[in-house]
Write a protein that holds these residues in place. Structure first.
Motif, mmCIF file in Angstrom:
data_model
loop_
_atom_site.group_PDB
_atom_site.id
_atom_site.type_symbol
_atom_site.label_atom_id
_atom_site.label_comp_id
_atom_site.label_asym_id
_atom_site.label_seq_id
_atom_site.Cartn_x
_atom_site.Cartn_y
_atom_site.Cartn_z
ATOM 1 N N ASP A 198 0.019 5.339 1.277
ATOM 2 C CA ASP A 198 0.373 4.328 0.142
ATOM 3 C C ASP A 198 0.425 2.882 0.974
ATOM 4 O OD1 ASP A 198 0.654 6.298 -1.464
ATOM 5 O OD2 ASP A 198 2.716 6.703 -1.388
ATOM 6 N N ALA A 228 7.516 -2.912 0.147
ATOM 7 C CA ALA A 228 7.282 -2.094 -1.009
ATOM 8 C C ALA A 228 7.022 -0.401 -0.754
ATOM 9 C CB ALA A 228 6.053 -2.520 -1.712
ATOM 10 N N THR A 229 6.339 -0.210 0.244
ATOM 11 C CA THR A 229 6.281 1.087 0.640
ATOM 12 C C THR A 229 7.371 1.719 1.324
ATOM 13 O OG1 THR A 229 4.039 0.563 1.173
ATOM 14 C CG2 THR A 229 4.473 2.837 1.768
ATOM 15 N N ARG A 231 -1.713 -0.229 -0.919
ATOM 16 C CA ARG A 231 -1.078 -1.360 -1.333
ATOM 17 C C ARG A 231 -1.604 -2.543 -0.620
ATOM 18 N NH1 ARG A 231 3.705 1.107 -1.739
ATOM 19 N NH2 ARG A 231 4.271 1.127 -3.725
ATOM 20 N N CYS A 274 10.743 7.921 7.164
ATOM 21 C CA CYS A 274 9.178 7.585 6.475
ATOM 22 C C CYS A 274 8.011 8.014 7.260
ATOM 23 C CB CYS A 274 9.195 6.136 6.197
ATOM 24 S SG CYS A 274 10.550 5.551 4.869
ATOM 25 N N ARG A 327 10.445 0.827 0.330
ATOM 26 C CA ARG A 327 11.347 1.074 -0.824
ATOM 27 C C ARG A 327 10.900 2.431 -1.665
ATOM 28 N NH1 ARG A 327 14.617 -2.188 -3.801
ATOM 29 N NH2 ARG A 327 14.191 -3.852 -2.301
ATOM 30 N N GLN A 328 9.642 2.571 -1.719
ATOM 31 C CA GLN A 328 9.049 3.696 -2.201
ATOM 32 C C GLN A 328 9.344 5.157 -1.832
ATOM 33 O OE1 GLN A 328 4.739 3.637 -2.549
ATOM 34 N NE2 GLN A 328 4.525 5.981 -3.366
ATOM 35 N N HIS A 329 9.490 5.119 -0.263
ATOM 36 C CA HIS A 329 9.512 6.331 0.391
ATOM 37 C C HIS A 329 10.802 6.700 1.038
ATOM 38 C CE1 HIS A 329 5.551 8.076 0.291
ATOM 39 N NE2 HIS A 329 4.961 6.921 0.193
ATOM 40 N N PHE A 352 3.187 8.256 3.425
ATOM 41 C CA PHE A 352 3.779 6.718 3.474
ATOM 42 C C PHE A 352 2.503 5.733 4.263
ATOM 43 C CE2 PHE A 352 5.533 3.558 6.295
ATOM 44 C CZ PHE A 352 6.489 3.153 5.501
ATOM 45 N N ASP A 354 14.466 6.866 0.502
ATOM 46 C CA ASP A 354 15.564 7.264 -0.489
ATOM 47 C C ASP A 354 16.826 6.347 -0.355
ATOM 48 O OD1 ASP A 354 16.822 8.730 1.454
ATOM 49 O OD2 ASP A 354 16.489 10.598 0.308
#
Ligand code: HEM
Length: 132
Positions: free
Chosen positions: A25, A100-101, A29, A16, A103-105, A22, A107
């Motif tokens: 975002d 949360a970030t 957030r 990340c 989890r988003q970035h 990253f 994989d």
């Protein structure tokens, strides 16, 4: 041999931390979690701040891997009531925005990796928050 929390967290951060998106975002957030938090960054040069946070999270990860806590103590001082005066309860929002970030970035992120992240960096976060 099984990988430790700090090993899998180190690898996760490696997937990340080289993406500016990253950190963009993360701050989107985190600032969206409260107007009072957004207000604290109204005069901040965010491009610079993203670089500083990249290093700050690395310090949390390195602390989990046994590095001395000198850098975290300095962050505790700067965030304390004598410094930016960051209320201790905001660190939970900071942690939730980070998870949360990730989890988003990342994989490979899942609930067990989230628990590993929280176990690994909570002591360092508590050290910064505890300096308030
Ligand atoms: C500055 C990391 C939590 C607000 C910084 C800096 C770092 C950092 C590396 C730049 C170096 C410094 O000024 O000391 C962290 C880490 C945190 C955390 C690792 C969690 C453990 C928070 C929280 C807030 C916050 C919860 C709430 C709003 C700020 C502000 C600055 C700052 C306002 C100064 C921005 C400026 O220079 O304009 N943080 N921080 N930080 N942080 Fe944090």
């Amino acid at each position: 041999m099984a990988l430790s929390d700090s090993d899998i967290v180190f690898q996760s951060y490696g997937r990340c931390c080289n993406k500016d998106a990253f950190f963009v975002d993360f701050y989107d957030r985190f600032m969206n979690s409260s107007d009072a938090i957004r207000d604290r960054f109204k005069n901040t040069e965010m491009k610079q701040q993203r670089h500083l946070l990249r290093n700050g999270i690395m310090q949390l990860v390195l602390h989990a891997r046994g590095m001395p806590d000198t850098k975290l103590r300095a962050l505790g001082d700067s965030h304390s009531r004598a410094g930016y005066a960051i209320p201790p309860q905001w660190y939970e929002l900071w942690m939730d925005a980070l998870m949360a970030t990730l989890r988003q970035h990342d994989d490979q992120f899942d609930d067990s990796l989230e628990q590993a992240w929280r176990r690994a960096i909570q002591p360092g976060v508590d050290m910064i928050r505890g300096a308030y």
